[in-house]
Design an enzyme around this catalytic site. Structure first.
Site, PDB file in Angstrom:
ATOM      1  N   GLU A 289      10.640 -10.980  26.225  1.00 18.22           N
ATOM      2  CA  GLU A 289       9.620 -11.486  27.140  1.00 18.22           C
ATOM      3  C   GLU A 289       8.979 -12.778  26.658  1.00 18.22           C
ATOM      4  O   GLU A 289       8.382 -13.522  27.423  1.00 18.22           O
ATOM      5  CB  GLU A 289       8.530 -10.432  27.401  1.00 18.22           C
ATOM      6  N   ASP A 331      19.347 -49.443  35.702  1.00 21.93           N
ATOM      7  CA  ASP A 331      19.072 -50.773  36.225  1.00 21.93           C
ATOM      8  C   ASP A 331      19.425 -51.792  35.148  1.00 21.93           C
ATOM      9  O   ASP A 331      19.517 -51.456  33.966  1.00 21.93           O
ATOM     10  CB  ASP A 331      17.586 -50.873  36.604  1.00 21.93           C
ATOM     11  N   ASP A 619      12.467 -48.675  38.601  1.00 22.21           N
ATOM     12  CA  ASP A 619      11.074 -49.099  38.480  1.00 22.21           C
ATOM     13  C   ASP A 619      10.429 -49.442  39.812  1.00 22.21           C
ATOM     14  O   ASP A 619       9.222 -49.554  39.906  1.00 22.21           O
ATOM     15  CB  ASP A 619      10.968 -50.314  37.545  1.00 22.21           C
ATOM     16  N   ASP A 623      13.736 -47.283  44.178  1.00 21.44           N
ATOM     17  CA  ASP A 623      14.421 -46.379  43.254  1.00 21.44           C
ATOM     18  C   ASP A 623      13.951 -44.929  43.383  1.00 21.44           C
ATOM     19  O   ASP A 623      14.633 -44.007  42.930  1.00 21.44           O
ATOM     20  CB  ASP A 623      14.196 -46.826  41.807  1.00 21.44           C
TER      21      ASP A 623
END
Length: 872
Positions: A289, A331, A619, A623
């Protein structure tokens, strides 16, 4: 498409004019089309998100077990289990809510007010009240409030990086564009969220709200699916299988206990109660758990390490996803390159490069070049190195500084008397400056245009006629620069009558050619090594950029991203490919240029359909949908808030090399998670084997319910957490990414769990056998002590599945030593008078018995280490 139509046709279709709309017409359009703002879909209620996080099979079993134990009077363990479950659910809700903030950031892109023509007058209105057909005035410093077709453009330059990904300002015009082109090439249009950095313009609004290009991005952002990480997928599958197996084992044990007790003459009601309680205890002992909490902690440790290396993790599972990444879609500008145009070469006929000096007069060809590049230039570098103006022009000033020249001093000395601003039609810019009492015109522009207008040339400082030899040499050098993907500008000079001379476009002829300057946004030095490391790690790098194909391909080749068998595609060429054609060619396409947001999502999906875990950097607003679609979106620290919000990770240094570093950490994190899982399941398996063995041969149960809960409490927490701090093993980045379909127990993990579980269970069975010779109670006490100590010592071999702990360094992970020490202390506390009876440890469990248990536990540890040697 308004950009393909004449202005008058646009006016006709929009039912407007230069005088703008009437207030009543604007009001009716606003009512029909709605406000100029982005809308978003209905959010999932918090309560629903909370319960969705509780739907995991293991979590459900734990909740049921905890509730049953509460009725049976075992409050402490039950409360701990429920607290952990609730905290994990709350964490999941928090992370999900953060992921929904992208559209909020998109909304912030709009300016609050806009200057428009209404009723033939200039007024200022709220941007949200703009409608199609409005005439908007634009000036330097303004945000573009909607999409529009330009009807006037005076030296208008706009930064559209939030849509195109390119930071260089775009010079706008008003002429119709015949061909269908991507957003970045629509020079007669402006788009919502862009910034005006120079000049002025007037536009007719063609689209508002969700119909703008930014609105289309918002639509894509909502439709892009959020991906489960490979670990989440595997843990879901693993949890279901483990839960089913544990329930079956618990049910069998329950049935056998009841049957055996009833045959021995026990009370059926009491037998059912005690057997059920023991079966539940076995289930709780078998279910790890703490696994979800430990996974979270391991991921958090990785997050902290990544932050120290400039990678900020916004969503914890991203740490693990990085480790399985096989494709990086990156990029170019600012990530692979320095995002700073830099002069890297030049050519002046008759001048050798080693002869260059710091002359700032027209006495030498070098001096003429220095004056041309600094005086025919509108940029400047402000206090603190802040660059103002066109990046290309800033590059000339930086080049001057690099050579020890003070451009401000040059400008102060040689006043600008007049100028003709640059525009895209002429591809020229001219200034007239006072040089030693004479007026000189400096001309800068595209090499083919400047050469065409030059009738003379400087040859080592001497003015000579522009011969075929000189002309061909300059054309040859210009082609060589272009083949290297360099941006080339030419410079020339001309004597003009006097300081009162006002130049006209017609005067930009009969020039004297000075030379060529070539520049490029250069690759980051550290990226070369990072690309090589990615290749050795089996990771393919794909360049996706808004730049031109030739430039992008040249940079990709230089960095080693593109090989001779690879090719580059433009967004238009990509659109022409069917899904089948793209799938067939995908692995040989390493550069995509001039792409749209839809293109980016398509590329990411294409790789995902091939079973590849895909990372995507970005950026700009354009995008964001692809960042969300990717298995891991990587935003740039210098980018828009929209991109950062859609990303799972943000690079504070915008550096590709940081991604590769983060991938190594991600692989280490996943390895450490598997180490923790292996540690937990091996110990739990040992307990199950010992219990089943005792049931089969009719021994007393080796552990009481409380003993099982105690083992679970101390062995399933600190040691497993301590394994999160293991450093990367050698050759971490010399292995291919793991198969996305690989199960959590594959890759040799299941065999390690089985071997360690069997080894521990054997020493536990031996301990119980030895104790049973005295009494069943002592046998159970020795079994309990041996499994507790074995699991504590198991932490050492668990630090690696293949490398000996002595090679790793026994004391290298101080957290492991600390966990072992604390667990031993907790066990020794159980042996104290008063607590012995609670944990069913008889008084005659003495030093000899304790020594036997310690010895058996150490033997199990040594055997685990020997297995590693035999495996090699």
């Amino acid at each position: 498409m308004a950009y393909r139509k004449e202005i008058e046709q646009v006016f006709k279709e929009l039912d407007t004019s230069k005088n703008g709309l009437s207030s009543s017409d604007a009001a009716s359009r606003l009512k029909a089309d709605g406000y100029n703002e982005l809308t978003e879909g209905k959010k999932t209620p918090l309560w629903k998100m909370f319960f969705e996080n509780l739907a995991d099979p293991l979590v459900i079993i734990l909740i049921v077990a905890a509730v049953v134990q509460i009725f049976l009077g075992e409050l402490v363990e039950s409360i701990i289990i429920l607290i952990v479950v609730i905290l994990n659910a709350i964490l999941g809700v928090t992370q999900s809510r953060k992921a929904e903030s992208s559209l909020d950031s998109l909304k912030k892109l709009s300016a609050p007010n806009a200057k428009v023509i209404r009723d033939g007058k200039k007024v200022t209105i709220q941007v949200r009240e703009l409608v199609a057909g409005d005439i908007v005035l634009l000036e330097a410093g303004d945000y573009v409030p909607a999409d529009g077709r330009l009807i006037e453009a005076e030296s208008l330059k706009v930064v559209e990086g939030m849509l195109t990904g390119e930071s260089e300002p775009v010079l706008k015009h008003t002429e119709r564009i015949e061909d269908e082109v991507v957003v970045g090439d629509r020079r007669n249009s402006v788009f919502s969220g862009a910034t005006v950095v120079y000049g002025r313009g007037i536009m007719a609004v063609t689209a508002t709200g969700m119909n703008t290009e930014v609105g289309k991005v918002a639509t894509l952002l909502e439709s892009a699916g959020t991906k489960q990480t490979p670990l989440q997928v595997k843990l879901d599958s693993f949890g279901k299988k483990l839960g089913l197996i544990i329930m079956i084992i618990a049910a069998i044990i329950f049935g056998v206990e009841v049957f055996r007790g009833y045959r021995a003459g026990g009370n059926l009601k009491d037998l059912i109660f005690s057997s059920f309680m023991f079966a539940i205890a076995v289930a709780v002992a078998a279910i790890p758990e703490a696994l979800s909490s430990i996974v979270t902690i391991v991921l958090s440790v990785g997050t902290k390490e990544m932050a120290q290396k400039q990678a900020i993790i916004r969503k914890l599972p991203a740490v693990e996803t990085l480790g399985s990444t096989s494709i990086i879609c990156t990029d170019k500008t600012g990530t692979l390159t320095q995002n700073k145009m830099t002069v890297v070469d030049f050519f002046m006929y008759g001048v050798k490069k080693e002869q260059i000096d710091k002359d700032t007069t027209l006495e030498s060809q070098d001096g003429a070049m220095n004056l041309s590049s600094t005086l025919c230039n509108d940029s400047e570098i402000a206090e603190g190195g802040v660059e103002i103006g066109d990046p290309t022009e800033v590059a000339f000033l930086r080049y001057a500084e690099k050579r020890g020249l003070d451009y401000k001093e040059i400008r102060d000395k040689y006043d600008r008397l007049n100028e003709i601003p640059f525009d895209s039609d002429r591809k020229l810019m001219s200034t007239v400056n006072s040089i030693g009492g004479n007026a000189i015109m400096f001309v800068k522009g595209a090499p083919d245009i400047v050469l065409q207008r030059s009738i003379k040339a400087l040859n080592d400082g001497d003015e000579v006629p522009m011969t075929e030899e000189i002309l061909n040499k300059y054309k040859q050098i210009n082609e060589e620069f272009s083949d290297r993907a360099l941006r080339v500008l030419a410079f020339s000079i001309k004597d003009v009558p006097d300081e009162n001379f006002v130049p006209a476009i017609e005067d930009e002829v009969d020039l004297t050619f000075v030379g060529l300057m070539a520049m490029i946004d250069p690759p980051r030095k550290e990226v070369f090594g990072a690309v090589k490391e990615a290749i050795s790690a089996g990771i393919k790098t794909i360049m996706i950029t808004g730049d031109h194909k030739t430039t992008a391909a040249a940079i990709a080749k230089e960095l080693g991203i593109m090989s001779k068998d690879d090719k580059a595609l433009t967004g238009k060429e990509l659109d022409a490919l069917s899904e089948g054609e793209l799938s067939e060619q995908l692995e040989h396409i390493t550069v995509y240029a001039r792409v749209s947001p839809e293109n980016k999502i398509r590329i990411v999906k294409a790789w995902q359909e091939k079973g590849k875990v895909t990372a995507m950097t970005g950026d700009g607003v354009n995008d964001a949908p692809a960042l969300k679609q990717a298995n891991i979106g990587i935003g740039m620290g210098s980018g828009t808030d929209v991109a950062k919000d859609a990303a799972a990770m943000v690079l504070t240094d915008d550096n590709f090399a940081t991604i590769v570093n983060a991938i190594e950490i991600g692989r280490t994190v996943y390895s450490n998670i598997k180490k923790s899982i292996t540690y937990l399941l091996a110990g739990n398996l040992a307990a199950i084997i010992a219990i089943v063995f005792a049931v089969v041969i009719n021994w007393e149960n080796p552990f009481t319910t409380l003993q099982l809960l105690f083992i679970n409490l101390i062995n399933d927490s600190l040691p497993a957490i301590a394994l999160a701090f293991e450093v990367a093993e050698p050759n971490t980045m010399n292995k291919p990414p793991r198969d996305i379909n690989e199960g959590i127990l594959q890759g040799g993990t299941s065999s390690v769990i089985l071997i360690r579980g069997i080894i521990i269970s054997i020493v536990v069975i031996i301990a119980q056998y030895l104790g049973n010779k005295t009494s069943p109670i002592l046998g159970a006490a020795m079994a309990f002590s041996t499994i507790t100590l074995s699991r504590i010592f198991q932490t050492l071999p668990a630090r690696s599945d293949n490398i000996s702990v002595f090679n790793i360094g026994v004391a290298k992970n101080k957290y492991v030593l600390g966990a072992i020490g604390i667990c031993l202390l907790l066990y020794l506390i159980v042996l104290l008078p008063g607590l012995r009876a609670i944990f069913s440890i008889p008084n005659y469990f003495g030093v000899m018995e304790f020594a036997i248990c310690i010895l058996l536990a150490l033997i199990s540890t040594v055997l685990m280490e020997l297995v590693k040697i035999f495996k090699k």
